[in-house]
Design a protein around this motif. Structure first.
Motif, PDB file in Angstrom:
ATOM      1  N   LEU A  19       0.835  -1.211   0.000  1.00 37.91           N
ATOM      2  CA  LEU A  19       0.000   0.000   0.000  1.00 37.91           C
ATOM      3  C   LEU A  19       0.865   1.254   0.000  1.00 37.91           C
ATOM      4  CD1 LEU A  19      -2.804  -1.058   2.506  1.00 37.91           C
ATOM      5  CD2 LEU A  19      -3.054  -0.696   0.043  1.00 37.91           C
ATOM      6  N   VAL A  20       1.937   1.244   0.784  1.00 39.94           N
ATOM      7  CA  VAL A  20       2.836   2.405   0.818  1.00 39.94           C
ATOM      8  C   VAL A  20       3.528   2.550  -0.535  1.00 39.94           C
ATOM      9  CG1 VAL A  20       4.856   3.441   1.920  1.00 39.94           C
ATOM     10  CG2 VAL A  20       3.145   2.279   3.318  1.00 39.94           C
ATOM     11  N   GLU A  21       3.937   1.427  -1.120  1.00 41.53           N
ATOM     12  CA  GLU A  21       4.552   1.462  -2.463  1.00 41.53           C
ATOM     13  C   GLU A  21       3.597   2.071  -3.477  1.00 41.53           C
ATOM     14  OE1 GLU A  21       7.548   1.097  -4.331  1.00 41.53           O
ATOM     15  OE2 GLU A  21       8.112   0.956  -2.246  1.00 41.53           O
ATOM     16  N   GLN A  22       2.333   1.632  -3.430  1.00 42.42           N
ATOM     17  CA  GLN A  22       1.327   2.167  -4.350  1.00 42.42           C
ATOM     18  C   GLN A  22       1.091   3.655  -4.103  1.00 42.42           C
ATOM     19  OE1 GLN A  22      -2.162  -0.288  -3.893  1.00 42.42           O
ATOM     20  NE2 GLN A  22      -0.975  -2.168  -4.181  1.00 42.42           N
ATOM     21  N   PRO A  27      -1.073   8.778  -4.472  1.00 41.00           N
ATOM     22  CA  PRO A  27      -1.164   9.180  -3.066  1.00 41.00           C
ATOM     23  C   PRO A  27      -2.454   8.766  -2.358  1.00 41.00           C
ATOM     24  CG  PRO A  27      -0.265  10.961  -4.374  1.00 41.00           C
ATOM     25  CD  PRO A  27      -0.703   9.890  -5.338  1.00 41.00           C
ATOM     26  N   GLU A  28      -3.562   8.651  -3.095  1.00 42.88           N
ATOM     27  CA  GLU A  28      -4.840   8.287  -2.486  1.00 42.88           C
ATOM     28  C   GLU A  28      -4.795   6.916  -1.822  1.00 42.88           C
ATOM     29  OE1 GLU A  28      -4.779   8.980  -6.013  1.00 42.88           O
ATOM     30  OE2 GLU A  28      -4.892  11.103  -5.499  1.00 42.88           O
ATOM     31  N   ARG A  29      -3.884   6.033  -2.265  1.00 46.07           N
ATOM     32  CA  ARG A  29      -3.780   4.688  -1.691  1.00 46.07           C
ATOM     33  C   ARG A  29      -3.351   4.724  -0.228  1.00 46.07           C
ATOM     34  NH1 ARG A  29      -6.260   0.746  -2.555  1.00 46.07           N
ATOM     35  NH2 ARG A  29      -4.615  -0.781  -2.329  1.00 46.07           N
ATOM     36  N   GLU A  60      -0.625  13.900  13.267  1.00 47.23           N
ATOM     37  CA  GLU A  60       0.710  14.292  12.810  1.00 47.23           C
ATOM     38  C   GLU A  60       1.536  13.077  12.411  1.00 47.23           C
ATOM     39  OE1 GLU A  60       4.430  17.188  14.073  1.00 47.23           O
ATOM     40  OE2 GLU A  60       2.704  17.043  15.413  1.00 47.23           O
ATOM     41  N   THR A  61       1.328  11.945  13.094  1.00 43.16           N
ATOM     42  CA  THR A  61       2.026  10.712  12.734  1.00 43.16           C
ATOM     43  C   THR A  61       1.747  10.348  11.280  1.00 43.16           C
ATOM     44  OG1 THR A  61       1.983   9.849  14.998  1.00 43.16           O
ATOM     45  CG2 THR A  61       2.190   8.222  13.226  1.00 43.16           C
ATOM     46  N   PHE A  62       0.484  10.423  10.885  1.00 43.99           N
ATOM     47  CA  PHE A  62       0.131  10.043   9.512  1.00 43.99           C
ATOM     48  C   PHE A  62       0.534  11.104   8.495  1.00 43.99           C
ATOM     49  CE2 PHE A  62      -2.176   6.942  11.911  1.00 43.99           C
ATOM     50  CZ  PHE A  62      -1.999   5.801  11.137  1.00 43.99           C
ATOM     51  N   LEU A  63       0.550  12.357   8.898  1.00 42.96           N
ATOM     52  CA  LEU A  63       1.054  13.398   7.995  1.00 42.96           C
ATOM     53  C   LEU A  63       2.538  13.181   7.706  1.00 42.96           C
ATOM     54  CD1 LEU A  63      -0.682  16.626   9.377  1.00 42.96           C
ATOM     55  CD2 LEU A  63      -1.036  15.556   7.139  1.00 42.96           C
ATOM     56  N   ILE A  64       3.291  12.895   8.755  1.00 44.56           N
ATOM     57  CA  ILE A  64       4.722  12.638   8.577  1.00 44.56           C
ATOM     58  C   ILE A  64       4.935  11.378   7.745  1.00 44.56           C
ATOM     59  CG2 ILE A  64       6.836  11.970   9.808  1.00 44.56           C
ATOM     60  CD1 ILE A  64       5.892  13.891  12.072  1.00 44.56           C
ATOM     61  N   ALA A  65       4.198  10.318   8.052  1.00 46.29           N
ATOM     62  CA  ALA A  65       4.324   9.074   7.291  1.00 46.29           C
ATOM     63  C   ALA A  65       3.998   9.304   5.819  1.00 46.29           C
ATOM     64  CB  ALA A  65       3.415   7.998   7.886  1.00 46.29           C
ATOM     65  N   PHE A  66       2.943  10.083   5.569  1.00 46.59           N
ATOM     66  CA  PHE A  66       2.574  10.380   4.182  1.00 46.59           C
ATOM     67  C   PHE A  66       3.703  11.144   3.490  1.00 46.59           C
ATOM     68  CE2 PHE A  66       0.652  13.094   0.930  1.00 46.59           C
ATOM     69  CZ  PHE A  66       0.023  12.130   0.153  1.00 46.59           C
ATOM     70  N   ASP A  67       4.249  12.136   4.173  1.00 46.30           N
ATOM     71  CA  ASP A  67       5.344  12.912   3.590  1.00 46.30           C
ATOM     72  C   ASP A  67       6.587  12.069   3.341  1.00 46.30           C
ATOM     73  OD1 ASP A  67       3.809  15.204   3.572  1.00 46.30           O
ATOM     74  OD2 ASP A  67       4.689  16.035   5.412  1.00 46.30           O
ATOM     75  N   ARG A  68       6.814  11.059   4.176  1.00 42.40           N
ATOM     76  CA  ARG A  68       8.016  10.222   4.070  1.00 42.40           C
ATOM     77  C   ARG A  68       7.778   8.920   3.313  1.00 42.40           C
ATOM     78  NH1 ARG A  68      10.210  10.682  10.280  1.00 42.40           N
ATOM     79  NH2 ARG A  68      10.594  12.915  10.261  1.00 42.40           N
TER      80      ARG A  68
END
Length: 198
Positions: A19-22, A27-29, A60-68
């Protein structure tokens, strides 16, 4: 061709790493990662900091994860340790708030032990539980943040030692040492009443 995977590492279109790879391309994944893990991250943050700060930390955890997500190591089968690592770093920034919370809990549970009630047996059981919770909160407050982080990732987030080490980006031996120290402190604080499993 037969592909053999170890239990818990099965890969497919719905595996966390996939999912992260996709999400790197679409980004919607990433919403699937959020939907799958948000409640766990929020619950962990709430237990450590209380509900007031938990929402902010989880978001904020998910914002950072999304950015990274572009730098995520796709060799990992799960993102849980990665997400808990991000959350733990954010919680460490709120260490004073967490310490104040444990201090307040220790005081509250210690103070509530006074007073009377006609239901002697029920009251005795509740008072015992409150006393243990108060001592536990005080023991958690006294632990240094790096030691407390390993203990709570194992005890509250359900990670194993290796996952906790990965989440905190520390060697496995350091995680094991910190967990051992934390368990010793908990045993000492709680006395012989509770056995903490190794």
């Amino acid at each position: 061709m037969v592909v053999v995977t170890q239990p818990g590492t099965a890969r497919g279109p719905d595996a966390d790493a996939d999912l992260v790879e996709q999400a790197k391309r679409t980004p919607e994944r990433f919403t699937a990662v959020f939907d799958r893990h948000y409640r766990q991250i929020y619950a962990y943050a709430a237990r450590r900091l209380g509900p007031d700060l938990a929402e902010d930390v989880a978001s904020e955890t998910f914002l950072i994860a999304f950015d990274r997500r572009g730098s995520y190591d796709s060799a990992r089968a799960e993102v849980r340790p990665w997400l808990y690592g991000i959350a733990s770093n954010l919680i460490a920034r709120h260490a004073r708030a967490e310490t104040r919370r444990y201090k307040a809990l220790a005081r509250a549970f210690g103070a509530e032990g006074e007073g009377g009630d006609d239901h002697a047996e029920d009251v005795a059981v509740r008072l015992d539980a409150m006393a243990v919770r108060g001592r536990l909160a005080e023991a958690l407050r006294r632990l240094p943040e790096p030691v407390r982080a390993v203990l709570l990732l194992v005890a509250w987030a359900g990670l194993n030692q290796q996952e906790a080490a990965a989440a905190l980006d520390i060697p496995a031996g350091t995680a094991r040492s910190r967990l051992h120290r934390a368990r010793q402190e908990m045993r000492q604080a709680l006395g012989a009443e509770i056995e903490v499993s190794e």
